[in-house]
Design a protein around this motif. Structure first.
Motif, PDB file in Angstrom:
ATOM      1  N   ASP A   1       4.529 -28.107  11.479  1.00 29.98           N
ATOM      2  CA  ASP A   1       4.441 -27.054  10.463  1.00 29.98           C
ATOM      3  C   ASP A   1       5.001 -25.730  10.973  1.00 29.98           C
ATOM      4  OD1 ASP A   1       2.500 -26.601  12.336  1.00 29.98           O
ATOM      5  OD2 ASP A   1       0.911 -26.091  10.887  1.00 29.98           O
ATOM      6  N   CYS A   2       5.920 -25.804  11.909  1.00 32.30           N
ATOM      7  CA  CYS A   2       6.498 -24.598  12.513  1.00 32.30           C
ATOM      8  C   CYS A   2       7.169 -23.737  11.438  1.00 32.30           C
ATOM      9  CB  CYS A   2       7.511 -24.987  13.579  1.00 32.30           C
ATOM     10  SG  CYS A   2       8.241 -23.578  14.461  1.00 32.30           S
ATOM     11  N   ARG A   3       6.884 -22.440  11.450  1.00 31.24           N
ATOM     12  CA  ARG A   3       7.501 -21.514  10.502  1.00 31.24           C
ATOM     13  C   ARG A   3       8.730 -20.837  11.102  1.00 31.24           C
ATOM     14  NH1 ARG A   3       2.619 -17.729   8.836  1.00 31.24           N
ATOM     15  NH2 ARG A   3       2.383 -17.800  11.122  1.00 31.24           N
ATOM     16  N   HIS A   4       9.039 -21.178  12.347  1.00 33.26           N
ATOM     17  CA  HIS A   4      10.234 -20.671  13.038  1.00 33.26           C
ATOM     18  C   HIS A   4      10.176 -19.146  13.185  1.00 33.26           C
ATOM     19  CE1 HIS A   4      11.311 -24.707  11.953  1.00 33.26           C
ATOM     20  NE2 HIS A   4      11.467 -24.402  10.685  1.00 33.26           N
ATOM     21  N   GLU A   5       8.991 -18.657  13.495  1.00 32.49           N
ATOM     22  CA  GLU A   5       8.825 -17.214  13.682  1.00 32.49           C
ATOM     23  C   GLU A   5       8.437 -16.900  15.124  1.00 32.49           C
ATOM     24  OE1 GLU A   5       6.067 -16.041  10.673  1.00 32.49           O
ATOM     25  OE2 GLU A   5       7.514 -16.276   9.026  1.00 32.49           O
ATOM     26  N   ALA A   6       7.178 -17.140  15.479  1.00 33.85           N
ATOM     27  CA  ALA A   6       6.752 -16.814  16.848  1.00 33.85           C
ATOM     28  C   ALA A   6       6.092 -18.003  17.532  1.00 33.85           C
ATOM     29  CB  ALA A   6       5.786 -15.629  16.824  1.00 33.85           C
ATOM     30  N   GLU A   7       6.157 -19.187  16.931  1.00 31.49           N
ATOM     31  CA  GLU A   7       5.513 -20.361  17.503  1.00 31.49           C
ATOM     32  C   GLU A   7       6.222 -20.799  18.790  1.00 31.49           C
ATOM     33  OE1 GLU A   7       5.135 -20.585  12.989  1.00 31.49           O
ATOM     34  OE2 GLU A   7       6.650 -20.074  14.490  1.00 31.49           O
ATOM     35  N   PRO A   8       5.465 -21.244  19.782  1.00 33.48           N
ATOM     36  CA  PRO A   8       6.095 -21.765  21.003  1.00 33.48           C
ATOM     37  C   PRO A   8       6.777 -23.101  20.724  1.00 33.48           C
ATOM     38  CG  PRO A   8       3.729 -22.119  21.066  1.00 33.48           C
ATOM     39  CD  PRO A   8       3.988 -21.259  19.866  1.00 33.48           C
ATOM     40  N   GLY A   9       7.849 -23.368  21.459  1.00 25.05           N
ATOM     41  CA  GLY A   9       8.551 -24.634  21.306  1.00 25.05           C
ATOM     42  C   GLY A   9       9.354 -24.746  20.019  1.00 25.05           C
ATOM     43  N   CYS A  10       9.779 -23.624  19.457  1.00 21.86           N
ATOM     44  CA  CYS A  10      10.562 -23.649  18.209  1.00 21.86           C
ATOM     45  C   CYS A  10      12.027 -23.916  18.529  1.00 21.86           C
ATOM     46  CB  CYS A  10      10.420 -22.327  17.460  1.00 21.86           C
ATOM     47  SG  CYS A  10      11.442 -22.244  15.971  1.00 21.86           S
ATOM     48  N   ALA A  11      12.525 -25.060  18.103  1.00 21.62           N
ATOM     49  CA  ALA A  11      13.912 -25.446  18.379  1.00 21.62           C
ATOM     50  C   ALA A  11      14.903 -24.588  17.603  1.00 21.62           C
ATOM     51  CB  ALA A  11      14.111 -26.919  18.041  1.00 21.62           C
ATOM     52  N   VAL A  12      14.499 -24.106  16.438  1.00 23.45           N
ATOM     53  CA  VAL A  12      15.389 -23.268  15.634  1.00 23.45           C
ATOM     54  C   VAL A  12      15.625 -21.933  16.311  1.00 23.45           C
ATOM     55  CG1 VAL A  12      15.636 -22.045  13.436  1.00 23.45           C
ATOM     56  CG2 VAL A  12      14.772 -24.382  13.465  1.00 23.45           C
ATOM     57  N   ARG A  13      14.561 -21.287  16.752  1.00 29.83           N
ATOM     58  CA  ARG A  13      14.705 -19.993  17.427  1.00 29.83           C
ATOM     59  C   ARG A  13      15.458 -20.137  18.741  1.00 29.83           C
ATOM     60  NH1 ARG A  13      12.399 -15.865  15.256  1.00 29.83           N
ATOM     61  NH2 ARG A  13      12.537 -14.691  17.202  1.00 29.83           N
ATOM     62  N   GLN A  14      15.270 -21.262  19.418  1.00 30.71           N
ATOM     63  CA  GLN A  14      16.010 -21.496  20.651  1.00 30.71           C
ATOM     64  C   GLN A  14      17.512 -21.626  20.370  1.00 30.71           C
ATOM     65  OE1 GLN A  14      14.604 -24.786  22.973  1.00 30.71           O
ATOM     66  NE2 GLN A  14      16.270 -24.650  24.465  1.00 30.71           N
ATOM     67  N   ALA A  15      17.857 -22.321  19.280  1.00 28.59           N
ATOM     68  CA  ALA A  15      19.264 -22.472  18.912  1.00 28.59           C
ATOM     69  C   ALA A  15      19.869 -21.127  18.532  1.00 28.59           C
ATOM     70  CB  ALA A  15      19.390 -23.461  17.758  1.00 28.59           C
ATOM     71  N   LEU A  16      19.084 -20.275  17.877  1.00 29.36           N
ATOM     72  CA  LEU A  16      19.572 -18.938  17.548  1.00 29.36           C
ATOM     73  C   LEU A  16      19.824 -18.127  18.813  1.00 29.36           C
ATOM     74  CD1 LEU A  16      17.229 -18.098  14.530  1.00 29.36           C
ATOM     75  CD2 LEU A  16      19.721 -18.227  14.427  1.00 29.36           C
ATOM     76  N   ALA A  17      18.915 -18.196  19.759  1.00 27.15           N
ATOM     77  CA  ALA A  17      19.046 -17.439  21.001  1.00 27.15           C
ATOM     78  C   ALA A  17      20.239 -17.911  21.830  1.00 27.15           C
ATOM     79  CB  ALA A  17      17.757 -17.549  21.817  1.00 27.15           C
ATOM     80  N   GLU A  18      20.510 -19.206  21.779  1.00 29.10           N
ATOM     81  CA  GLU A  18      21.619 -19.768  22.572  1.00 29.10           C
ATOM     82  C   GLU A  18      22.955 -19.734  21.837  1.00 29.10           C
ATOM     83  OE1 GLU A  18      20.296 -23.668  23.520  1.00 29.10           O
ATOM     84  OE2 GLU A  18      18.742 -22.990  24.944  1.00 29.10           O
ATOM     85  N   GLY A  19      22.961 -19.250  20.598  1.00 31.57           N
ATOM     86  CA  GLY A  19      24.211 -19.158  19.863  1.00 31.57           C
ATOM     87  C   GLY A  19      24.657 -20.452  19.220  1.00 31.57           C
ATOM     88  N   ARG A  20      23.800 -21.478  19.199  1.00 33.34           N
ATOM     89  CA  ARG A  20      24.162 -22.758  18.574  1.00 33.34           C
ATOM     90  C   ARG A  20      23.940 -22.743  17.069  1.00 33.34           C
ATOM     91  NH1 ARG A  20      20.758 -26.426  19.887  1.00 33.34           N
ATOM     92  NH2 ARG A  20      19.302 -25.216  21.182  1.00 33.34           N
ATOM     93  N   LEU A  21      23.205 -21.755  16.575  1.00 29.03           N
ATOM     94  CA  LEU A  21      22.977 -21.578  15.147  1.00 29.03           C
ATOM     95  C   LEU A  21      23.336 -20.147  14.790  1.00 29.03           C
ATOM     96  CD1 LEU A  21      21.919 -22.469  12.375  1.00 29.03           C
ATOM     97  CD2 LEU A  21      19.609 -21.866  13.130  1.00 29.03           C
TER      98      LEU A  21
END
Length: 340
Positions: free
Chosen positions: A288-308
Protein backbone atom coordinates in the motif's frame (compact mmCIF):
# COMPACT_ATOMS: atom_id res chain seq x y z
CA UNK A 1 -17.25 0.54 -54.39
CA UNK A 2 -15.10 -2.13 -52.71
CA UNK A 3 -16.51 -5.32 -51.25
CA UNK A 4 -17.34 -5.57 -47.56
CA UNK A 5 -13.92 -7.02 -46.73
CA UNK A 6 -12.33 -3.73 -47.76
CA UNK A 7 -14.54 -2.02 -45.18
CA UNK A 8 -13.20 -4.24 -42.39
CA UNK A 9 -15.70 -7.10 -42.65
CA UNK A 10 -14.41 -10.55 -41.68
CA UNK A 11 -15.60 -14.00 -40.61
CA UNK A 12 -16.19 -12.89 -37.02
CA UNK A 13 -18.44 -10.05 -38.15
CA UNK A 14 -20.26 -12.47 -40.47
CA UNK A 15 -20.92 -14.83 -37.57
CA UNK A 16 -22.21 -11.98 -35.40
CA UNK A 17 -24.46 -10.80 -38.21
CA UNK A 18 -26.02 -14.19 -39.03
CA UNK A 19 -29.22 -13.64 -36.96
CA UNK A 20 -29.88 -10.40 -38.83
CA UNK A 21 -29.16 -11.94 -42.22
CA UNK A 22 -31.85 -14.54 -41.52
CA UNK A 23 -34.24 -11.62 -41.08
CA UNK A 24 -33.38 -10.32 -44.53
CA UNK A 25 -31.22 -7.46 -43.28
CA UNK A 26 -27.92 -6.35 -44.85
CA UNK A 27 -24.67 -5.22 -43.18
CA UNK A 28 -23.52 -1.62 -43.52
CA UNK A 29 -20.84 0.50 -41.92
CA UNK A 30 -21.50 4.00 -40.65
CA UNK A 31 -19.34 6.51 -42.55
CA UNK A 32 -20.83 9.84 -41.46
CA UNK A 33 -23.34 10.37 -38.62
CA UNK A 34 -25.65 13.35 -39.16
CA UNK A 35 -28.14 14.79 -36.70
CA UNK A 36 -31.14 12.97 -38.17
CA UNK A 37 -29.59 10.43 -40.56
CA UNK A 38 -26.47 8.42 -41.34
CA UNK A 39 -24.33 7.95 -44.44
CA UNK A 40 -23.47 4.24 -44.58
CA UNK A 41 -21.28 2.06 -46.79
CA UNK A 42 -22.66 -1.25 -48.07
CA UNK A 43 -21.67 -3.93 -50.57
CA UNK A 44 -23.80 -2.07 -53.13
CA UNK A 45 -22.41 1.40 -52.51
CA UNK A 46 -23.08 4.41 -50.32
CA UNK A 47 -26.55 5.09 -48.94
CA UNK A 48 -28.35 7.49 -46.62
CA UNK A 49 -30.07 5.65 -43.76
CA UNK A 50 -32.45 6.65 -40.99
CA UNK A 51 -32.70 5.57 -37.37
CA UNK A 52 -36.23 4.53 -36.39
CA UNK A 53 -37.67 6.18 -33.32
CA UNK A 54 -38.12 2.83 -31.61
CA UNK A 55 -34.39 2.05 -31.73
CA UNK A 56 -33.57 5.54 -30.52
CA UNK A 57 -35.97 5.28 -27.57
CA UNK A 58 -34.89 1.76 -26.61
CA UNK A 59 -31.26 2.84 -26.31
CA UNK A 60 -30.19 3.17 -22.68
CA UNK A 61 -28.05 6.17 -23.58
CA UNK A 62 -26.45 7.98 -26.47
CA UNK A 63 -23.47 5.64 -26.33
CA UNK A 64 -25.71 2.87 -27.71
CA UNK A 65 -26.71 4.87 -30.78
CA UNK A 66 -24.77 4.36 -34.03
CA UNK A 67 -21.54 6.29 -34.47
CA UNK A 68 -18.84 6.45 -37.12
CA UNK A 69 -17.19 3.05 -37.60
CA UNK A 70 -20.16 1.05 -36.32
CA UNK A 71 -21.47 -1.98 -38.20
CA UNK A 72 -25.25 -1.92 -38.41
CA UNK A 73 -28.08 -4.11 -39.72
CA UNK A 74 -29.89 -2.31 -42.52
CA UNK A 75 -33.41 -2.84 -43.80
CA UNK A 76 -34.09 -1.53 -47.31
CA UNK A 77 -37.60 -0.47 -48.30
CA UNK A 78 -38.84 0.77 -51.64
CA UNK A 79 -39.74 4.42 -51.66
CA UNK A 80 -38.11 5.32 -48.33
CA UNK A 81 -34.70 5.57 -46.73
CA UNK A 82 -33.18 2.30 -45.50
CA UNK A 83 -33.66 1.84 -41.76
CA UNK A 84 -31.01 0.88 -39.21
CA UNK A 85 -32.51 -1.97 -37.17
CA UNK A 86 -29.56 -2.87 -34.91
CA UNK A 87 -25.98 -1.96 -34.02
CA UNK A 88 -23.51 -4.85 -33.82
CA UNK A 89 -21.48 -5.13 -30.59
CA UNK A 90 -18.34 -3.01 -30.85
CA UNK A 91 -14.87 -4.49 -30.76
CA UNK A 92 -13.27 -1.22 -29.73
CA UNK A 93 -14.56 2.24 -28.86
CA UNK A 94 -12.95 5.57 -28.00
CA UNK A 95 -15.16 7.11 -25.33
CA UNK A 96 -14.71 10.55 -23.85
CA UNK A 97 -16.65 12.47 -21.24
CA UNK A 98 -18.05 15.81 -22.34
CA UNK A 99 -17.82 18.93 -20.22
CA UNK A 100 -20.17 19.08 -17.19
CA UNK A 101 -23.52 20.79 -17.74
CA UNK A 102 -25.71 22.48 -15.14
CA UNK A 103 -23.71 21.11 -12.23
CA UNK A 104 -24.06 17.54 -13.52
CA UNK A 105 -21.18 15.40 -14.77
CA UNK A 106 -20.76 15.45 -18.55
CA UNK A 107 -22.29 12.60 -20.50
CA UNK A 108 -20.14 10.03 -22.28
CA UNK A 109 -19.69 10.16 -26.04
CA UNK A 110 -18.47 7.39 -28.34
CA UNK A 111 -16.17 9.23 -30.74
CA UNK A 112 -15.34 6.27 -33.00
CA UNK A 113 -16.04 2.53 -33.00
CA UNK A 114 -14.30 -0.60 -34.30
CA UNK A 115 -10.98 1.15 -34.79
CA UNK A 116 -7.82 -0.97 -34.96
CA UNK A 117 -5.19 1.80 -34.73
CA UNK A 118 -5.77 5.15 -33.04
CA UNK A 119 -3.43 7.95 -34.13
CA UNK A 120 -3.04 10.65 -31.48
CA UNK A 121 -1.89 13.80 -33.28
CA UNK A 122 0.12 16.63 -31.75
CA UNK A 123 1.65 19.50 -33.72
CA UNK A 124 5.37 20.25 -33.67
CA UNK A 125 4.39 23.80 -34.54
CA UNK A 126 3.55 24.35 -30.89
CA UNK A 127 4.71 23.09 -27.50
CA UNK A 128 3.65 19.55 -26.67
CA UNK A 129 1.31 19.03 -23.74
CA UNK A 130 2.50 15.80 -22.04
CA UNK A 131 -0.51 15.52 -19.74
CA UNK A 132 -2.96 15.81 -22.63
CA UNK A 133 -1.04 13.18 -24.61
CA UNK A 134 -1.11 10.72 -21.73
CA UNK A 135 -4.82 11.39 -21.23
CA UNK A 136 -5.47 10.47 -24.88
CA UNK A 137 -3.33 7.34 -24.62
CA UNK A 138 -5.09 6.13 -21.48
CA UNK A 139 -8.50 6.46 -23.15
CA UNK A 140 -7.27 4.78 -26.34
CA UNK A 141 -5.98 1.81 -24.39
CA UNK A 142 -9.20 1.52 -22.44
CA UNK A 143 -11.13 1.44 -25.72
CA UNK A 144 -9.04 -1.46 -27.05
CA UNK A 145 -7.30 0.12 -30.04
CA UNK A 146 -3.55 0.27 -30.62
CA UNK A 147 -2.20 3.78 -29.88
CA UNK A 148 0.31 5.55 -32.14
CA UNK A 149 1.59 9.09 -31.57
CA UNK A 150 1.94 11.35 -34.62
CA UNK A 151 3.99 14.53 -34.36
CA UNK A 152 2.46 16.52 -37.20
CA UNK A 153 3.86 19.52 -39.10
CA UNK A 154 7.40 18.18 -38.78
CA UNK A 155 8.46 20.71 -41.45
CA UNK A 156 7.98 23.47 -38.84
CA UNK A 157 10.51 21.92 -36.46
CA UNK A 158 14.27 22.39 -36.82
CA UNK A 159 15.10 18.95 -35.42
CA UNK A 160 12.13 16.56 -35.78
CA UNK A 161 14.34 13.55 -34.99
CA UNK A 162 15.10 15.04 -31.59
CA UNK A 163 11.40 15.74 -31.03
CA UNK A 164 10.66 12.09 -31.82
CA UNK A 165 13.25 10.89 -29.31
CA UNK A 166 11.91 13.19 -26.59
CA UNK A 167 8.35 12.04 -27.22
CA UNK A 168 9.36 8.36 -27.12
CA UNK A 169 10.92 8.90 -23.70
CA UNK A 170 7.68 10.52 -22.57
CA UNK A 171 5.14 7.97 -23.83
CA UNK A 172 7.15 4.82 -23.12
CA UNK A 173 6.19 1.91 -25.41
CA UNK A 174 3.95 3.84 -27.87
CA UNK A 175 5.27 4.16 -31.47
CA UNK A 176 6.10 7.76 -32.38
CA UNK A 177 6.39 9.23 -35.89
CA UNK A 178 7.14 12.78 -36.98
CA UNK A 179 5.08 13.42 -40.11
CA UNK A 180 4.54 16.25 -42.57
CA UNK A 181 1.77 16.38 -45.14
CA UNK A 182 3.65 19.19 -46.87
CA UNK A 183 6.93 17.33 -47.43
CA UNK A 184 5.64 13.74 -47.28
CA UNK A 185 7.83 12.86 -44.33
CA UNK A 186 6.50 9.86 -42.38
CA UNK A 187 3.53 9.21 -44.67
CA UNK A 188 4.84 5.78 -45.70
CA UNK A 189 5.16 4.84 -42.03
CA UNK A 190 1.58 6.00 -41.50
CA UNK A 191 0.36 3.95 -44.47
CA UNK A 192 2.06 0.84 -43.09
CA UNK A 193 -0.42 0.81 -40.20
CA UNK A 194 -3.39 0.79 -42.60
CA UNK A 195 -3.31 -2.24 -44.91
CA UNK A 196 -6.55 -3.29 -46.66
CA UNK A 197 -9.46 -3.73 -44.25
CA UNK A 198 -7.70 -2.09 -41.28
CA UNK A 199 -9.34 0.97 -39.72
CA UNK A 200 -7.45 3.87 -38.19
CA UNK A 201 -8.67 7.09 -36.61
CA UNK A 202 -7.09 10.48 -36.04
CA UNK A 203 -7.54 12.18 -32.67
CA UNK A 204 -6.24 15.44 -31.34
CA UNK A 205 -7.05 19.09 -30.76
CA UNK A 206 -8.09 21.46 -33.52
CA UNK A 207 -5.42 22.82 -35.84
CA UNK A 208 -2.88 19.99 -35.65
CA UNK A 209 -3.41 18.99 -39.29
CA UNK A 210 -5.52 15.83 -39.04
CA UNK A 211 -7.64 16.56 -42.13
CA UNK A 212 -4.56 17.61 -44.09
CA UNK A 213 -3.03 14.21 -43.36
CA UNK A 214 -6.18 12.46 -44.57
CA UNK A 215 -6.04 14.40 -47.85
CA UNK A 216 -2.34 13.61 -48.26
CA UNK A 217 -2.97 9.88 -47.84
CA UNK A 218 -5.90 9.92 -50.27
CA UNK A 219 -4.06 12.03 -52.82
CA UNK A 220 -6.81 14.63 -53.18
CA UNK A 221 -8.89 16.92 -50.99
CA UNK A 222 -11.72 14.82 -49.63
CA UNK A 223 -12.15 16.72 -46.35
CA UNK A 224 -12.04 20.48 -45.86
CA UNK A 225 -8.97 22.09 -44.31
CA UNK A 226 -8.14 25.58 -43.12
CA UNK A 227 -5.08 27.71 -43.72
CA UNK A 228 -2.59 27.82 -40.88
CA UNK A 229 -1.86 31.14 -39.22
CA UNK A 230 1.57 32.70 -38.86
CA UNK A 231 2.06 30.70 -35.68
CA UNK A 232 1.71 27.46 -37.65
CA UNK A 233 -1.55 26.57 -35.91
CA UNK A 234 -4.31 25.45 -38.26
CA UNK A 235 -7.80 26.84 -38.10
CA UNK A 236 -10.73 24.70 -36.99
CA UNK A 237 -12.65 23.42 -40.04
CA UNK A 238 -13.72 19.80 -39.48
CA UNK A 239 -17.16 19.67 -37.88
CA UNK A 240 -18.14 16.02 -38.41
CA UNK A 241 -16.69 12.55 -38.05
CA UNK A 242 -16.07 10.80 -41.34
CA UNK A 243 -14.83 7.37 -42.42
CA UNK A 244 -12.63 7.69 -45.52
CA UNK A 245 -11.45 4.87 -47.79
CA UNK A 246 -7.76 5.08 -48.71
CA UNK A 247 -6.38 4.17 -52.16
CA UNK A 248 -4.24 1.37 -50.69
CA UNK A 249 -7.27 -0.30 -49.10
CA UNK A 250 -7.19 0.91 -45.50
CA UNK A 251 -9.75 3.14 -43.81
CA UNK A 252 -9.22 6.30 -41.78
CA UNK A 253 -11.62 8.24 -39.58
CA UNK A 254 -11.18 11.99 -39.37
CA UNK A 255 -12.50 13.60 -36.19
CA UNK A 256 -13.14 17.21 -35.19
CA UNK A 257 -10.71 18.71 -32.74
CA UNK A 258 -11.44 18.26 -29.04
CA UNK A 259 -11.14 21.30 -26.84
CA UNK A 260 -11.54 19.29 -23.65
CA UNK A 261 -10.85 15.67 -22.87
CA UNK A 262 -12.19 14.53 -19.50
CA UNK A 263 -10.77 11.28 -18.19
CA UNK A 264 -13.06 8.25 -18.23
CA UNK A 265 -10.38 5.57 -18.20
CA UNK A 266 -10.23 2.89 -15.50
CA UNK A 267 -7.26 1.99 -13.34
CA UNK A 268 -6.23 -0.87 -15.62
CA UNK A 269 -5.96 1.46 -18.61
CA UNK A 270 -3.95 3.94 -16.53
CA UNK A 271 -1.61 1.14 -15.41
CA UNK A 272 -1.10 0.07 -19.03
CA UNK A 273 -0.31 3.63 -20.08
CA UNK A 274 2.23 3.94 -17.26
CA UNK A 275 3.41 0.32 -17.24
CA UNK A 276 6.92 1.40 -16.20
CA UNK A 277 5.58 3.03 -13.04
CA UNK A 278 3.33 0.03 -12.32
CA UNK A 279 6.37 -2.27 -12.53
CA UNK A 280 8.34 -0.02 -10.18
CA UNK A 281 5.46 0.13 -7.69
CA UNK A 282 5.33 -3.67 -7.62
CA UNK A 283 8.85 -3.60 -6.20
CA UNK A 284 7.99 -1.39 -3.20
CA UNK A 285 8.44 -2.92 0.25
CA UNK A 286 4.83 -2.22 1.20
CA UNK A 287 1.91 -3.15 -1.05
CA UNK A 288 0.00 0.00 0.00
CA UNK A 289 2.99 2.29 -0.55
CA UNK A 290 1.94 5.87 -1.36
CA UNK A 291 5.41 6.63 -2.76
CA UNK A 292 5.93 9.55 -0.39
CA UNK A 293 8.09 8.86 2.67
CA UNK A 294 7.74 5.09 3.12
CA UNK A 295 10.98 3.09 3.43
CA UNK A 296 11.81 0.73 0.58
CA UNK A 297 9.87 2.72 -2.05
CA UNK A 298 11.07 1.58 -5.48
CA UNK A 299 9.41 4.54 -7.20
CA UNK A 300 11.22 7.16 -5.14
CA UNK A 301 14.47 5.26 -5.61
CA UNK A 302 13.99 5.31 -9.39
CA UNK A 303 13.33 9.05 -9.24
CA UNK A 304 16.49 9.64 -7.21
CA UNK A 305 18.60 7.54 -9.60
CA UNK A 306 17.19 9.20 -12.71
CA UNK A 307 15.51 6.02 -14.02
CA UNK A 308 12.08 7.67 -13.81
CA UNK A 309 11.60 11.17 -15.22
CA UNK A 310 10.05 13.59 -12.68
CA UNK A 311 7.73 14.98 -15.39
CA UNK A 312 6.35 11.53 -16.16
CA UNK A 313 5.78 10.86 -12.46
CA UNK A 314 4.02 14.24 -12.08
CA UNK A 315 1.69 13.48 -15.00
CA UNK A 316 0.88 10.04 -13.61
CA UNK A 317 0.05 11.45 -10.18
CA UNK A 318 -2.19 14.13 -11.70
CA UNK A 319 -4.13 11.64 -13.84
CA UNK A 320 -4.41 9.13 -10.98
CA UNK A 321 -5.81 11.88 -8.73
CA UNK A 322 -8.29 12.91 -11.43
CA UNK A 323 -9.39 9.29 -11.87
CA UNK A 324 -9.87 8.87 -8.10
CA UNK A 325 -12.03 12.00 -7.98
CA UNK A 326 -14.10 10.72 -10.93
CA UNK A 327 -14.61 7.37 -9.18
CA UNK A 328 -15.69 9.14 -5.98
CA UNK A 329 -18.27 11.19 -7.89
CA UNK A 330 -19.59 8.00 -9.53
CA UNK A 331 -19.99 6.33 -6.11
CA UNK A 332 -21.89 9.33 -4.79
CA UNK A 333 -24.25 9.25 -7.77
CA UNK A 334 -24.94 5.54 -7.19
CA UNK A 335 -25.60 5.93 -3.46
CA UNK A 336 -29.20 6.50 -2.24
CA UNK A 337 -28.24 9.85 -0.73
CA UNK A 338 -26.51 10.93 -3.95
CA UNK A 339 -29.68 10.24 -5.96
CA UNK A 340 -31.89 12.48 -3.80
Amino acid sequence: MPELAALGWDDAWETAFEPYRRQGLAPARVAVPHRAAYDVLTADGEARARLPGRLRHEARGRTELPTVGDWVALEARDGSLPAIRAVLPRRTAFVRRLAPEGGRPGREQVVAANVDVMFVAASLGEELDPRRLERYLALVRQGGARPVLLLTKADLHERPERAEAEARALVSDVPVHAVSARTGRGLDALRSYLPPGVTGALLGPSGVGKSTLVNALVGEEVVATGEAGRDGVGRHVTTRRELVLLPDGGLLIDNPGMRELHLTADREALAQTFSDIAELAAGCRFSDCRHEAEPGCAVRQALAEGRLAPERWRIYRALARELAEDEARARRRRSPRGRR
